[in-house]
Design a protein around this motif. Structure first.
Motif, mmCIF file in Angstrom:
data_model
loop_
_atom_site.group_PDB
_atom_site.id
_atom_site.type_symbol
_atom_site.label_atom_id
_atom_site.label_comp_id
_atom_site.label_asym_id
_atom_site.label_seq_id
_atom_site.Cartn_x
_atom_site.Cartn_y
_atom_site.Cartn_z
ATOM 1 N N CYS A 36 0.791 -1.254 -0.050
ATOM 2 C CA CYS A 36 0.105 0.045 0.050
ATOM 3 C C CYS A 36 0.936 1.228 0.110
ATOM 4 O O CYS A 36 1.865 1.570 0.798
ATOM 5 N N CYS A 94 0.042 3.373 3.609
ATOM 6 C CA CYS A 94 0.643 2.717 5.078
ATOM 7 C C CYS A 94 1.857 1.854 4.870
ATOM 8 O O CYS A 94 2.239 1.462 5.838
ATOM 9 N N CYS A 128 -4.528 -0.692 0.168
ATOM 10 C CA CYS A 128 -5.274 -1.433 1.121
ATOM 11 C C CYS A 128 -6.488 -1.171 1.289
ATOM 12 O O CYS A 128 -6.852 0.191 1.223
ATOM 13 N N GLN A 144 -7.817 -0.544 4.522
ATOM 14 C CA GLN A 144 -8.110 0.196 5.645
ATOM 15 C C GLN A 144 -9.004 1.198 5.482
ATOM 16 O O GLN A 144 -8.627 2.121 4.355
ATOM 17 N N CYS A 184 -6.762 4.453 4.535
ATOM 18 C CA CYS A 184 -6.077 4.527 3.209
ATOM 19 C C CYS A 184 -6.856 4.758 2.120
ATOM 20 O O CYS A 184 -6.477 5.254 1.120
HETATM 21 ZN ZN LIG Z 1 -2.998 1.242 3.697
#
Ligand SMILES: [Zn+2]
Length: 151
Positions: free
Chosen positions: A7, A10, A26, A28, A31
Motif C-alpha cells: 500500500c 501505510c 489496501c 483500511q 488508506c
Molecule cells: Zn494502506
C-alpha cells in the motif's frame, strides 16, 4: 486472482481483492479515504468539467446551509484570525510584486516572488513574518514605494 501488493499510504503489504485485481491501496478505511481524496484532487486539477461540477455542488450546498460558515467562524475564532493573517500576507505580497513589476530601474523580473527590498518598511515586514516572500526594500526604492503603494 489475488496478488500481494504494498500500500502506497501505510506501506503495509496486502492481498489485492479478487474482485478488484487492479487494487493498489489496501482496504483500511484511512488508506481508502486518502485514495479517494487524492483521486478527487487529481481529477479537479485535470478535468475542468469535473472541477466545475464540484464548484457548483459546493455552491449549492452552501446555499442550502447558509449558517454553516458563520457558525464555523463563531466556533473557531482562530480560523478567522488565521484567514485574516493569510489575506494580509497575500495583499502585501501582491503589492510588492506590483511594485517590483512597476519598477523598471531594477531587474526584478527573474524574482517576482523573491524580490529583495530594504528600508523603512523592513521592520513592518519582519513583524508580519513575510519570510516566505523574502522581501527586501532598497533605500532607493522608497520614493517608488510611496508612489505605488498608497497605504
Ligand atoms: Zn494502506
Amino acid at each position: 486472482m489475488s496478488e500481494t501488493r504494498r500500500c502506497p499510504y501505510c506501506q503495509r503489504s496486502f492481498l489485492s481483492s479478487r474482485y478488484r485485481p487492479q487494487q493498489e491501496v489496501c482496504s483500511q478505511p484511512e488508506c481508502q479515504r486518502r485514495r479517494r481524496a487524492d483521486y478527487h484532487r487529481k481529477k479537479i486539477a485535470q478535468d475542468p468539467e469535473y472541477h466545475q461540477v464540484v464548484l457548483e455542488s459546493q455552491k449549492k450546498w452552501r446555499a442550502q446551509h447558509p449558517d454553516y460558515d458563520q457558525q464555523r467562524r463563531q466556533a473557531n475564532p482562530k480560523l478567522v484570525q488565521d484567514n485574516r493573517e493569510r489575506q494580509r500576507h497575500r495583499d502585501r505580497k501582491r503589492r510588492l510584486q506590483r511594485l517590483a513589476k512597476n519598477n523598471l530601474a531594477l531587474d526584478l523580473k527573474h524574482s517576482a516572488s523573491e524580490a529583495w527590498l530594504l528600508g523603512p518598511k523592513l521592520r513592518d515586514l519582519d513583524k508580519n513574518n513575510l519570510a516566505s516572500a523574502q522581501v527586501l526594500i532598497l533605500p532607493l526604492l522608497t520614493s517608488v514605494a510611496s508612489r505605488a503603494d498608497p497605504s
